[in-house]
Design an enzyme around this catalytic site. Sequence first.
Site, PDB file in Angstrom:
ATOM      1  N   ARG A 125      -5.735  22.139  -4.710  1.00 50.25           N
ATOM      2  CA  ARG A 125      -4.986  21.936  -3.449  1.00 50.25           C
ATOM      3  C   ARG A 125      -5.683  20.957  -2.506  1.00 50.25           C
ATOM      4  O   ARG A 125      -5.501  21.003  -1.299  1.00 50.25           O
ATOM      5  CB  ARG A 125      -4.737  23.258  -2.732  1.00 50.25           C
ATOM      6  N   LYS A 147      -1.562   6.546   1.148  1.00 52.57           N
ATOM      7  CA  LYS A 147      -0.442   6.698   0.215  1.00 52.57           C
ATOM      8  C   LYS A 147      -1.023   6.815  -1.182  1.00 52.57           C
ATOM      9  O   LYS A 147      -1.754   5.923  -1.635  1.00 52.57           O
ATOM     10  CB  LYS A 147       0.496   5.491   0.282  1.00 52.57           C
ATOM     11  N   GLU A 189      -0.568 -10.253   0.797  1.00 50.62           N
ATOM     12  CA  GLU A 189      -0.560  -9.151   1.781  1.00 50.62           C
ATOM     13  C   GLU A 189      -1.315  -9.570   3.052  1.00 50.62           C
ATOM     14  O   GLU A 189      -0.944  -9.165   4.148  1.00 50.62           O
ATOM     15  CB  GLU A 189      -1.183  -7.879   1.186  1.00 50.62           C
ATOM     16  N   LYS A 231      -3.831  -2.683   9.458  1.00 48.94           N
ATOM     17  CA  LYS A 231      -3.269  -1.552   8.705  1.00 48.94           C
ATOM     18  C   LYS A 231      -3.675  -0.233   9.349  1.00 48.94           C
ATOM     19  O   LYS A 231      -2.862   0.690   9.478  1.00 48.94           O
ATOM     20  CB  LYS A 231      -3.703  -1.608   7.235  1.00 48.94           C
ATOM     21  N   GLU A 241       5.073   7.219   7.758  1.00 47.49           N
ATOM     22  CA  GLU A 241       6.182   6.260   7.682  1.00 47.49           C
ATOM     23  C   GLU A 241       7.515   6.854   8.138  1.00 47.49           C
ATOM     24  O   GLU A 241       8.540   6.744   7.467  1.00 47.49           O
ATOM     25  CB  GLU A 241       6.321   5.689   6.266  1.00 47.49           C
ATOM     26  N   ARG A 245       5.587   2.384  10.499  1.00 48.58           N
ATOM     27  CA  ARG A 245       4.825   1.961   9.310  1.00 48.58           C
ATOM     28  C   ARG A 245       5.668   1.076   8.385  1.00 48.58           C
ATOM     29  O   ARG A 245       5.133   0.273   7.620  1.00 48.58           O
ATOM     30  CB  ARG A 245       4.282   3.185   8.565  1.00 48.58           C
ATOM     31  N   ASN A 249       6.471  -3.275   5.270  1.00 53.11           N
ATOM     32  CA  ASN A 249       7.356  -3.660   4.170  1.00 53.11           C
ATOM     33  C   ASN A 249       7.974  -5.043   4.368  1.00 53.11           C
ATOM     34  O   ASN A 249       8.901  -5.412   3.638  1.00 53.11           O
ATOM     35  CB  ASN A 249       8.479  -2.627   4.014  1.00 53.11           C
ATOM     36  N   HIS A 252       8.835  -6.950   1.426  1.00 53.35           N
ATOM     37  CA  HIS A 252       8.782  -6.027   0.294  1.00 53.35           C
ATOM     38  C   HIS A 252      10.161  -5.560  -0.160  1.00 53.35           C
ATOM     39  O   HIS A 252      10.328  -5.179  -1.320  1.00 53.35           O
ATOM     40  CB  HIS A 252       7.930  -4.798   0.641  1.00 53.35           C
ATOM     41  N   HIS A 256      10.334  -5.835  -3.886  1.00 54.76           N
ATOM     42  CA  HIS A 256      10.487  -4.683  -4.791  1.00 54.76           C
ATOM     43  C   HIS A 256      11.708  -4.838  -5.677  1.00 54.76           C
ATOM     44  O   HIS A 256      11.666  -4.548  -6.882  1.00 54.76           O
ATOM     45  CB  HIS A 256      10.650  -3.386  -3.979  1.00 54.76           C
ATOM     46  N   HIS A 269       2.874  -7.746  -8.089  1.00 54.90           N
ATOM     47  CA  HIS A 269       3.472  -7.256  -6.845  1.00 54.90           C
ATOM     48  C   HIS A 269       3.352  -8.296  -5.717  1.00 54.90           C
ATOM     49  O   HIS A 269       4.338  -8.631  -5.055  1.00 54.90           O
ATOM     50  CB  HIS A 269       2.781  -5.935  -6.473  1.00 54.90           C
TER      51      HIS A 269
HETATM   52  P1  NAD Z   1      -4.402  -3.205 -10.480  1.00 54.05           P
HETATM   53  O1  NAD Z   1      -4.982  -1.986  -9.942  1.00 54.05           O
HETATM   54  O2  NAD Z   1      -3.496  -3.102 -11.650  1.00 54.05           O
HETATM   55  O3  NAD Z   1      -5.565  -4.222 -10.812  1.00 54.05           O
HETATM   56  C1  NAD Z   1      -5.229  -5.482 -11.346  1.00 54.05           C
HETATM   57  C2  NAD Z   1      -6.135  -5.879 -12.500  1.00 54.05           C
HETATM   58  O4  NAD Z   1      -7.372  -6.342 -11.983  1.00 54.05           O
HETATM   59  C3  NAD Z   1      -6.469  -4.763 -13.472  1.00 54.05           C
HETATM   60  O5  NAD Z   1      -6.343  -5.253 -14.775  1.00 54.05           O
HETATM   61  C4  NAD Z   1      -7.924  -4.433 -13.162  1.00 54.05           C
HETATM   62  O6  NAD Z   1      -8.628  -3.963 -14.258  1.00 54.05           O
HETATM   63  C5  NAD Z   1      -8.458  -5.763 -12.715  1.00 54.05           C
HETATM   64  N1  NAD Z   1      -9.579  -5.711 -11.776  1.00 54.05           N
HETATM   65  C6  NAD Z   1      -9.712  -4.908 -10.707  1.00 54.05           C
HETATM   66  N2  NAD Z   1     -10.796  -5.246 -10.006  1.00 54.05           N
HETATM   67  C7  NAD Z   1     -11.378  -6.270 -10.652  1.00 54.05           C
HETATM   68  C8  NAD Z   1     -12.530  -7.058 -10.418  1.00 54.05           C
HETATM   69  N3  NAD Z   1     -13.270  -6.903  -9.314  1.00 54.05           N
HETATM   70  N4  NAD Z   1     -12.842  -8.013 -11.308  1.00 54.05           N
HETATM   71  C9  NAD Z   1     -12.052  -8.234 -12.398  1.00 54.05           C
HETATM   72  N5  NAD Z   1     -10.943  -7.540 -12.667  1.00 54.05           N
HETATM   73  C10 NAD Z   1     -10.614  -6.572 -11.795  1.00 54.05           C
HETATM   74  O7  NAD Z   1      -3.569  -4.027  -9.351  1.00 54.05           O
HETATM   75  P2  NAD Z   1      -3.601  -4.026  -7.771  1.00 54.05           P
HETATM   76  O8  NAD Z   1      -2.839  -5.227  -7.381  1.00 54.05           O
HETATM   77  O9  NAD Z   1      -4.953  -3.827  -7.224  1.00 54.05           O
HETATM   78  O10 NAD Z   1      -2.785  -2.711  -7.390  1.00 54.05           O
HETATM   79  C11 NAD Z   1      -1.422  -2.584  -7.664  1.00 54.05           C
HETATM   80  C12 NAD Z   1      -1.038  -1.132  -7.471  1.00 54.05           C
HETATM   81  O11 NAD Z   1      -1.282  -0.773  -6.106  1.00 54.05           O
HETATM   82  C13 NAD Z   1       0.418  -0.818  -7.729  1.00 54.05           C
HETATM   83  O12 NAD Z   1       0.492   0.337  -8.520  1.00 54.05           O
HETATM   84  C14 NAD Z   1       1.003  -0.551  -6.359  1.00 54.05           C
HETATM   85  O13 NAD Z   1       2.059   0.381  -6.390  1.00 54.05           O
HETATM   86  C15 NAD Z   1      -0.194   0.003  -5.639  1.00 54.05           C
HETATM   87  N6  NAD Z   1      -0.147  -0.152  -4.183  1.00 54.05           N
HETATM   88  C16 NAD Z   1      -0.390   0.949  -3.427  1.00 54.05           C
HETATM   89  C17 NAD Z   1      -0.381   0.858  -2.034  1.00 54.05           C
HETATM   90  C18 NAD Z   1      -0.711   2.055  -1.207  1.00 54.05           C
HETATM   91  O14 NAD Z   1      -0.572   1.989   0.013  1.00 54.05           O
HETATM   92  N7  NAD Z   1      -1.194   3.132  -1.813  1.00 54.05           N
HETATM   93  C19 NAD Z   1      -0.132  -0.378  -1.414  1.00 54.05           C
HETATM   94  C20 NAD Z   1       0.105  -1.490  -2.216  1.00 54.05           C
HETATM   95  C21 NAD Z   1       0.092  -1.375  -3.606  1.00 54.05           C
HETATM   96  N1  GLY Z   2       1.604  -0.588   1.533  1.00 57.34           N
HETATM   97  C1  GLY Z   2       2.487  -0.057   2.526  1.00 57.34           C
HETATM   98  C2  GLY Z   2       1.957   1.140   3.210  1.00 57.34           C
HETATM   99  O1  GLY Z   2       0.837   1.546   3.002  1.00 57.34           O
HETATM  100  O2  GLY Z   2       2.667   1.728   3.985  1.00 57.34           O
END
Ligand code: NAD
Ligand code: GLY
Length: 362
Positions: A125, A147, A189, A231, A241, A245, A249, A252, A256, A269
């Site tokens: 939990r 998130k 971003e 942020k 949100e 918040r 987007n 986005h 999306h 993305h």
């Molecule tokens: P990712 O986590 O898939 O990483 C991209 C690639 O980079 C991977 O292959 C990873 O192994 C590689 N990598 C990571 N760090 C590295 C480094 N320092 N050197 C070499 N390679 C490296 O992609 P991302 O763009 O970081 O994240 C995308 C995800 O984030 C999506 O699932 C999206 O939904 C999520 N997201 C979440 C939020 C949130 O608020 N929680 C906001 C935006 C996006």
């Molecule tokens: N990436 C959008 C949010 O965190 O709300």
Amino acid sequence: MSERMRTLTVKLDQRSYPIHMGEGLLLRAGELLGEAGCGEKIAIVTSPTVARLHLTPLEDSFRRSGFKTTLILLPEGEEHKNLASLETIYDRLVSGRFERNSCLVALGGGVIGDLAGFAAATFLRGIPYVQVPTTLLAQVDSSVGGKTGINHREGKNLIGAFYQPRAVLIDVNVLQTLPRRELLAGLAEVIKYGIIEQPELFALLEEKLDPLLSLNKDLLLEVIGASCSIKARVVEKDEREDDYRAVLNFGHTIGHALESLTGYETFLHGEAVAIGMVQATLISMRHGSCDKESCERIYRLIRRTGLPTELPSSIIPHELVKSMETDKKSARGKIKFVLCEGIGKTRFHWLAPEEIAAMIAN
Ligand code: NAD
Ligand code: GLY
């Protein structure tokens, strides 16, 4: 404390936490985690590529500070942001007898951060977790704000929770190994933050784009700091949100929809968001909200980075808006669209899908 470290706080009463930013912070993670109030057991959740490049200094630092570490390796990629990976984390936590004060450390991009955060939100939990983001996107966006979640086969991020980390540790040195395409996706971003809130950040990007793309560390720290600070303020105003918040987007809604229509295979993305921001700005101009000069500046900056700016010719505006209707931000047949009113200023406007389709330039 090193002079190269800067700390911001996300202020959410008892759920407040620091965002530490600097060079070489992986080497100091143990001491910084101690301050976050975690117990002695830590599980580091990461992927093979990131482990190969960046795990050793982090693990050594935890051990020097007396933590007992377990490594949980998950397969790479968005397609593994799912229940199977979550189960792998739970299995290891159960077999390692992790307790309420044991801590998860997410070392990786947004995929690892979202997965580890959701595992932390739900195991026993809720146990503490710390974000150690290694992509630019994760450093400026996904590691901050709580998130967390996983994908369902019917859609992205359909299962999740708002659950804040205990700390975020941003080490700019890890960006040296990030593929250029991933760096640019994160930069989209950063550009977004300039457009929605901070003309000075936008102007800095215009002026210093080349040294930034050459990974000048002072500049990286400056833009990551500005982004995290925006942020943090947005999340402090509206953590779950309910309203404001949604400004995050900007670009986005179309981004999306584009990702979804292209099966999440054509664009990263941030690339889809870059196209979405160009379209959202054009829509803002056609709607009478944004002046032509701001619109041109946004287009020019995104284009200079090398990010894509155009919708593929195969994309039909009506199909794009149809895909938007299933977006979490639509209600009563209208879409909560973030309009730009010039650089640094936005407003929400509910638009019918057909209004958006008519204003999309293809
Ligand atoms: P990712 O986590 O898939 O990483 C991209 C690639 O980079 C991977 O292959 C990873 O192994 C590689 N990598 C990571 N760090 C590295 C480094 N320092 N050197 C070499 N390679 C490296 O992609 P991302 O763009 O970081 O994240 C995308 C995800 O984030 C999506 O699932 C999206 O939904 C999520 N997201 C979440 C939020 C949130 O608020 N929680 C906001 C935006 C996006
Ligand atoms: N990436 C959008 C949010 O965190 O709300």
